[in-house]
Structure formats: C-alpha cells, structure tokens
Scaffold this motif. Structure first.
Motif, short mmCIF file in Angstrom:
data_model
loop_
_atom_site.label_atom_id
_atom_site.label_comp_id
_atom_site.label_asym_id
_atom_site.label_seq_id
_atom_site.Cartn_x
_atom_site.Cartn_y
_atom_site.Cartn_z
N ARG A 61 -12.96 8.22 -4.85
CA ARG A 61 -12.07 7.04 -4.24
C ARG A 61 -10.99 8.02 -2.83
NH1 ARG A 61 -8.19 3.69 -3.60
NH2 ARG A 61 -7.54 3.39 -5.53
N THR A 104 -12.38 9.06 0.74
CA THR A 104 -11.64 8.35 1.84
C THR A 104 -10.97 8.44 2.26
OG1 THR A 104 -11.31 6.81 0.01
CG2 THR A 104 -12.62 6.43 0.75
N SER A 105 -9.71 7.78 3.54
CA SER A 105 -8.78 7.67 4.15
C SER A 105 -7.79 7.42 2.28
CB SER A 105 -8.31 7.62 5.29
OG SER A 105 -8.65 5.95 5.48
#
Length: 110
Positions: free
Chosen positions: A31, A35-36
């Motif tokens: 994650r 992702t950011s």
C-alpha cells in the motif's frame, strides 16, 4: 510509485523483507509503495537507519582499500559487511552498500 517505493528500490528490499525488517504486514508495504498513503514516522526513521548502515558500510569499505595498490579489477571483488540488524539480514542492502563502495573506489581512476 511513491517516495517510499523509491527508497525500497534503492535499498533493494523485497516486500517480504521490508515487512520483516520494519515489523509490518506485506499488505502495508504494498500500500505504501503503490498509493499516496504514507507510512508513519517510525517507519521512515527505520529506513533512515538502514540507509545510514548502508552508507557507513560503503564508506568503511572504501576507507579500508589500499589505494596505492588498487587495480581496476579489484573493483569487481569488493567484499563488505553491513552492520545493523535490519540491513545485514538481507541481500539488497548489501548490494546497495557494495555498489556505493565500488563507486567511491572507482573515483580513484577518474
């Protein structure tokens, strides 16, 4: 891609190794890489310690070399140990430290 992912690539850790070294799940590593979502501060601090271990190992290996008798072929056989629990357990950090040490020693020939 994230900055976390870039550091993971630089250090050479797999998601499984990173999870073990940072004491988190592989899902969290994935994650943070894809992702950011950013990891908590203590994770960044652990990565900084690992980067410091890699840099220290590279510097020590370069300092220990006999520059007066260094031959270009010696660059292919640089051996070093990476101190610290997190960095020393995995092949990626050792490869990163070796690459930095070889680059520092190669400057002798420039």
């Amino acid at each position: 891609m994230s900055n976390f992912s870039d550091i993971m690539g630089y250090v050479g850790l797999t998601t499984g190794e990173a999870a073990a070294a940072l004491n988190v799940s592989e899902d969290e590593i994935v994650r943070w890489c894809s992702t950011s979502d950013a990891p908590p501060l203590h994770i960044w601090q652990s990565l900084v310690r690992m980067l410091d271990e890699i840099r220290f190992s590279a510097e020590e290996a370069a300092k220990a070399a006999d520059l007066d008798h260094l031959d270009a072929s010696d660059l292919n056989s640089v051996q070093l140990m990476v101190p610290g629990q997190a960095a020393s357990e995995f092949a990626g950090p050792k490869r990163a430290a070796t690459a930095l040490a070889v680059a520092a020693l190669a400057r002798v020939f420039v």
